[in-house]
Design an enzyme around this catalytic site. Structure first.
Site, PDB file in Angstrom:
ATOM      1  N   HIS A  68       0.827  -1.200   0.000  1.00  0.00           N
ATOM      2  CA  HIS A  68       0.000   0.000   0.000  1.00  0.00           C
ATOM      3  C   HIS A  68       0.867   1.258   0.000  1.00  0.00           C
ATOM      4  CE1 HIS A  68      -3.784  -2.206   1.690  1.00  0.00           C
ATOM      5  NE2 HIS A  68      -3.288  -2.772   0.596  1.00  0.00           N
ATOM      6  N   GLU A  70       0.933   4.096   1.719  1.00  0.00           N
ATOM      7  CA  GLU A  70       1.466   4.616   2.973  1.00  0.00           C
ATOM      8  C   GLU A  70       2.569   3.718   3.528  1.00  0.00           C
ATOM      9  OE1 GLU A  70      -1.584   3.496   2.153  1.00  0.00           O
ATOM     10  OE2 GLU A  70      -2.857   3.463   3.925  1.00  0.00           O
ATOM     11  N   CYS A  96      -6.429   1.160   5.359  1.00  0.00           N
ATOM     12  CA  CYS A  96      -7.040  -0.053   5.896  1.00  0.00           C
ATOM     13  C   CYS A  96      -6.573  -0.208   7.350  1.00  0.00           C
ATOM     14  CB  CYS A  96      -6.640  -1.272   5.059  1.00  0.00           C
ATOM     15  SG  CYS A  96      -4.883  -1.690   5.152  1.00  0.00           S
ATOM     16  N   CYS A  99      -2.737  -0.889   7.707  1.00  0.00           N
ATOM     17  CA  CYS A  99      -1.919   0.304   7.472  1.00  0.00           C
ATOM     18  C   CYS A  99      -2.089   1.311   8.610  1.00  0.00           C
ATOM     19  CB  CYS A  99      -2.275   0.946   6.137  1.00  0.00           C
ATOM     20  SG  CYS A  99      -1.681  -0.002   4.714  1.00  0.00           S
TER      21      CYS A  99
END
Length: 138
Positions: A68, A70, A96, A99
């Site tokens: 992802h 981030e 999510c 994360c």
């Protein structure tokens, strides 16, 4: 001196620009982390460097190995030895839960996101620990 609203818009624009580098077909996501000393780190969703950069299966399901946006930005900070304590993360799609946990552990103190993810449990959990804001666009 720019206002916080102007800074938020500029850093989110950086996250949006980096989202365009993603090879994902379903959702291109970008992130921009700004440290308390002004260091800027960016990331976008994609597979690890050197891997086949196809993000979805033939059934249009995101592959498990996709990192992802981030997470990519946090990994860049780790690689460069940059502390994220008290930093702000700008991300084009709300994180999510996984994360969100990683951002909290990394020392992020503020999260600004543009779009809501279908599951808001990450945002809700982060709201218990840090400042979370949805960027309002005009």
């Amino acid at each position: 001196m720019p206002t916080q609203k102007q800074l938020d818009a500029a850093y989110m624009a950086t996250a949006l620009l980096h989202s365009q580098m993603s090879k994902a077909k379903r959702k291109q996501v970008g992130a921009c982390i700004v440290t308390k000393s002004g260091v800027t780190l960016t990331g976008y969703n994609g597979t690890p460097s050197g891997w086949d950069n196809i993000c979805e299966t033939e059934n249009n399901v995101t592959k498990a190995e996709v990192i992802h946006a981030e997470v990519n930005a946090v990994l860049k900070a780790a690689k460069e030895g940059i502390s994220l304590t008290d930093s702000t993360c700008y991300v084009t799609l709300a994180p999510c839960l996984s994360c969100a946990a990683m951002l909290s552990q990394a020392g992020i103190k503020r999260l600004v996101y543009l779009e809501e993810y279908r599951d808001l449990s990450g945002v809700e959990k982060l709201k218990e620990k840090i400042i979370v804001e949805k960027l309002l666009t005009n």
